[in-house]
Design a protein around this motif. Structure first.
Motif, PDB file in Angstrom:
ATOM      1  N   MET C  47       0.841  -1.197   0.000  1.00  0.00           N
ATOM      2  CA  MET C  47       0.000   0.000   0.000  1.00  0.00           C
ATOM      3  C   MET C  47       0.876   1.248   0.000  1.00  0.00           C
ATOM      4  N   ARG C  48       1.833   1.272   0.917  1.00  0.00           N
ATOM      5  CA  ARG C  48       2.759   2.402   1.035  1.00  0.00           C
ATOM      6  C   ARG C  48       3.955   1.967   1.866  1.00  0.00           C
ATOM      7  N   LEU C  49       4.981   2.806   1.900  1.00  0.00           N
ATOM      8  CA  LEU C  49       6.153   2.543   2.739  1.00  0.00           C
ATOM      9  C   LEU C  49       6.284   3.650   3.775  1.00  0.00           C
ATOM     10  N   GLU C  50       6.936   3.298   4.880  1.00  0.00           N
ATOM     11  CA  GLU C  50       7.255   4.332   5.857  1.00  0.00           C
ATOM     12  C   GLU C  50       8.742   4.236   6.167  1.00  0.00           C
ATOM     13  N   PHE C  51       9.472   5.335   6.010  1.00  0.00           N
ATOM     14  CA  PHE C  51      10.908   5.363   6.268  1.00  0.00           C
ATOM     15  C   PHE C  51      11.196   6.139   7.538  1.00  0.00           C
ATOM     16  N   GLU C  52      12.062   5.550   8.361  1.00  0.00           N
ATOM     17  CA  GLU C  52      12.508   6.205   9.586  1.00  0.00           C
ATOM     18  C   GLU C  52      14.027   6.266   9.556  1.00  0.00           C
ATOM     19  N   ALA C  53      14.609   7.373   9.963  1.00  0.00           N
ATOM     20  CA  ALA C  53      16.069   7.502   9.980  1.00  0.00           C
ATOM     21  C   ALA C  53      16.548   7.893  11.376  1.00  0.00           C
ATOM     22  N   TYR C  54      17.702   7.365  11.749  1.00  0.00           N
ATOM     23  CA  TYR C  54      18.447   7.896  12.912  1.00  0.00           C
ATOM     24  C   TYR C  54      19.331   8.988  12.309  1.00  0.00           C
ATOM     25  N   VAL C 121      23.720   2.415   6.366  1.00  0.00           N
ATOM     26  CA  VAL C 121      23.115   3.666   6.819  1.00  0.00           C
ATOM     27  C   VAL C 121      21.860   3.375   7.653  1.00  0.00           C
ATOM     28  N   PRO C 122      21.804   3.884   8.888  1.00  0.00           N
ATOM     29  CA  PRO C 122      20.668   3.582   9.770  1.00  0.00           C
ATOM     30  C   PRO C 122      19.370   4.268   9.347  1.00  0.00           C
ATOM     31  N   ILE C 123      18.755   3.648   8.355  1.00  0.00           N
ATOM     32  CA  ILE C 123      17.430   4.057   7.878  1.00  0.00           C
ATOM     33  C   ILE C 123      16.631   2.771   7.764  1.00  0.00           C
ATOM     34  N   TRP C 124      15.350   2.851   8.156  1.00  0.00           N
ATOM     35  CA  TRP C 124      14.518   1.644   8.179  1.00  0.00           C
ATOM     36  C   TRP C 124      13.251   1.886   7.388  1.00  0.00           C
TER      37      TRP C 124
ATOM     38  N   GLY D   9      13.149   1.760  14.282  1.00  0.00           N
ATOM     39  CA  GLY D   9      12.574   0.664  13.503  1.00  0.00           C
ATOM     40  C   GLY D   9      11.891  -0.332  14.426  1.00  0.00           C
ATOM     41  N   ILE D  10      12.143  -1.604  14.189  1.00  0.00           N
ATOM     42  CA  ILE D  10      11.462  -2.643  14.952  1.00  0.00           C
ATOM     43  C   ILE D  10      11.857  -2.620  16.428  1.00  0.00           C
ATOM     44  N   ALA D  11      13.066  -2.097  16.738  1.00  0.00           N
ATOM     45  CA  ALA D  11      13.485  -2.026  18.146  1.00  0.00           C
ATOM     46  C   ALA D  11      12.540  -1.110  18.933  1.00  0.00           C
ATOM     47  N   LYS D  12      12.066  -0.070  18.296  1.00  0.00           N
ATOM     48  CA  LYS D  12      11.112   0.836  18.932  1.00  0.00           C
ATOM     49  C   LYS D  12       9.807   0.092  19.242  1.00  0.00           C
ATOM     50  N   ASP D  13       9.373  -0.759  18.325  1.00  0.00           N
ATOM     51  CA  ASP D  13       8.174  -1.581  18.563  1.00  0.00           C
ATOM     52  C   ASP D  13       8.412  -2.551  19.715  1.00  0.00           C
ATOM     53  N   ILE D  14       9.593  -3.166  19.732  1.00  0.00           N
ATOM     54  CA  ILE D  14       9.898  -4.164  20.772  1.00  0.00           C
ATOM     55  C   ILE D  14       9.960  -3.509  22.153  1.00  0.00           C
ATOM     56  N   PHE D  15      10.598  -2.329  22.213  1.00  0.00           N
ATOM     57  CA  PHE D  15      10.693  -1.616  23.498  1.00  0.00           C
ATOM     58  C   PHE D  15       9.369  -0.944  23.860  1.00  0.00           C
ATOM     59  N   GLY D  16       8.511  -0.745  22.871  1.00  0.00           N
ATOM     60  CA  GLY D  16       7.275   0.000  23.107  1.00  0.00           C
ATOM     61  C   GLY D  16       7.547   1.475  23.380  1.00  0.00           C
ATOM     62  N   SER D  17       8.704   1.953  22.930  1.00  0.00           N
ATOM     63  CA  SER D  17       9.100   3.327  23.232  1.00  0.00           C
ATOM     64  C   SER D  17      10.311   3.697  22.380  1.00  0.00           C
ATOM     65  N   SER D  18      10.508   4.986  22.112  1.00  0.00           N
ATOM     66  CA  SER D  18      11.660   5.385  21.312  1.00  0.00           C
ATOM     67  C   SER D  18      12.934   5.530  22.141  1.00  0.00           C
ATOM     68  N   PRO D  75      18.606  -1.995  14.570  1.00  0.00           N
ATOM     69  CA  PRO D  75      18.191  -3.259  13.940  1.00  0.00           C
ATOM     70  C   PRO D  75      18.630  -3.262  12.475  1.00  0.00           C
ATOM     71  N   PRO D  76      18.476  -4.394  11.773  1.00  0.00           N
ATOM     72  CA  PRO D  76      18.930  -4.465  10.377  1.00  0.00           C
ATOM     73  C   PRO D  76      18.401  -3.275   9.567  1.00  0.00           C
ATOM     74  N   VAL D  77      19.309  -2.568   8.913  1.00  0.00           N
ATOM     75  CA  VAL D  77      18.895  -1.372   8.176  1.00  0.00           C
ATOM     76  C   VAL D  77      18.246  -1.778   6.860  1.00  0.00           C
ATOM     77  N   SER D  78      17.403  -0.912   6.315  1.00  0.00           N
ATOM     78  CA  SER D  78      16.691  -1.209   5.067  1.00  0.00           C
ATOM     79  C   SER D  78      16.358   0.072   4.313  1.00  0.00           C
ATOM     80  N   GLY D  79      17.318   0.991   4.275  1.00  0.00           N
ATOM     81  CA  GLY D  79      17.101   2.241   3.545  1.00  0.00           C
ATOM     82  C   GLY D  79      17.278   2.058   2.053  1.00  0.00           C
ATOM     83  N   GLY D  80      17.136   3.155   1.339  1.00  0.00           N
ATOM     84  CA  GLY D  80      17.368   3.170  -0.111  1.00  0.00           C
ATOM     85  C   GLY D  80      16.141   2.796  -0.896  1.00  0.00           C
TER      86      GLY D  80
END
Lengths: 80, 140, 140, 80
Positions: C47-54, C121-124, D9-18, D75-80
């Motif tokens: 449906m869509r993507l959501e990107f989060e970055a540190y 790169v820490p982006i999810w 990412g998923i770590a935030k879900d697991i901790f239930g907090s940022s 957690p495992p990154v997935s950018g790009g």
């Protein structure tokens, strides 16, 4: 047989024209066309290479030409 | 759906519209190659370039390259736009844009297209210097 | 002259201005990689993507990748823009644009940057399906 | 020693907090922080992998932590 030959790039400069008529005395092949042109325009032989295209396709030296063919001299390409 | 767009034009090329054309909901990666006119060659200042094309044959040869790229890689859409006429430094003689589901194929196909274009497509470039001009690659 | 531009933004990325930024009179070739949101993954409709970055760390890691690219290839200008937030199918999460004097280096450097970005790169990215959502690559 | 840990990412879900505060009973290392977190949040161990970043740099397990460090779970990154 007489064929009309299109010229591009440096070949146009060498021929002094964007097309020339060439009388083929012997064989009606691409190879004999090249020989005739090189006799009339010796600068052609100084090129790094050149090809003949017949009806928009690169043609080998043995290709038989007819008067209705679209024939072109293709000096080294340098697009892009 | 048209998957290939090949054009030769004496008007400035539009990069954004080329990229828009290859984008699709199925593509995950687009690779784009943009040629630009350099201000020098072999240390000599270039004033401008002049491109000449044997248009019907150039279009045919570009079409062959595109077909070969579709055979070799899972390409979704492929665009080649080439400009002719006089181009100033910084202007764009060629744009190649390729969309694929995955990026590696897009990169490989795009490099293949520009490399092959420079070898087989009947287009010629004249470099104009302050003190003369030369057809590129004409002489050994 | 600034030779590197790295940005993370929650606003739509502007492809044309990215390309304009890397162009220069010294460059002969520009390679651009544009990521786009695909409408499916492993056969399932997205449906869509959501990107989060540190963000501070992501910028630092992208800077390292850029420096490494400058060491490995004769790069002239290098740009990385990455988007965050919610992206619809067809939108652009990432643009990488690299100018070089010669094309081969531009292609190699661009592929290196996107490959390495995806590894370090820490982006999810979260994929949102009709019936649920999943953080990409989180689980084996 | 107590440290504050950012989650993405998923770590935030697991901790239930940022972010979460973690009391480190033994060694003040990245490795012991991971152990403490895994005890408190067993789902962390189900991830394909995860790293700890200290002051915006990936940190090895032996890295010594201080209370002033900016610590994050990656957690495992997935950018790009």
């Amino acid at each position: 047989m007489k064929v009309n030959v299109l010229a591009f790039g440096i070949a146009k400069d060498i021929f002094g024209s964007s097309s020339v008529d060439v009388e083929l005395p012997g064989q009606n092949t691409t190879g004999s066309l090249k020989k005739s042109l090189e006799e009339r325009y010796p600068r052609l032989k100084q090129l790094a290479s050149y090809m003949v295209a017949v009806n928009n396709e690169y043609a080998p030296d043995q290709e038989i030409l007819t008067e209705r063919d679209e024939i072109a001299i293709i000096p080294p390409v340098s697009g892009g | 759906m048209l998957t290939t767009q090949i054009e030769i034009s004496d008007q400035p090329l539009n990069i954004q519209s080329c990229i828009d054309w290859v984008m699709s909901p199925q593509s995950g990666g687009i690779d784009v190659f943009i040629g630009t006119v350099r201000d020098s060659t072999k240390g000599k200042a270039v004033m401008r370039l002049e491109f000449e094309a044997y248009e019907p044959m150039a279009l045919k040869e570009m079409q062959k390259i595109a077909e070969r790229a579709f055979e070799k890689w899972p390409v979704q859409k492929l665009l080649i736009h080439h400009r002719t006429g006089i181009l100033q430094v910084g202007e764009v003689p060629v744009i190649i844009a390729i969309s694929c589901a995955h990026r590696q194929a897009a990169f490989e196909a795009c490099l293949y297209v520009i490399d092959t274009l420079k070898q087989t497509v009947p287009i010629w470039k004249k470099e104009i210097f302050e003190d003369g001009e030369v057809w590129v690659a004409a002489h050994p």
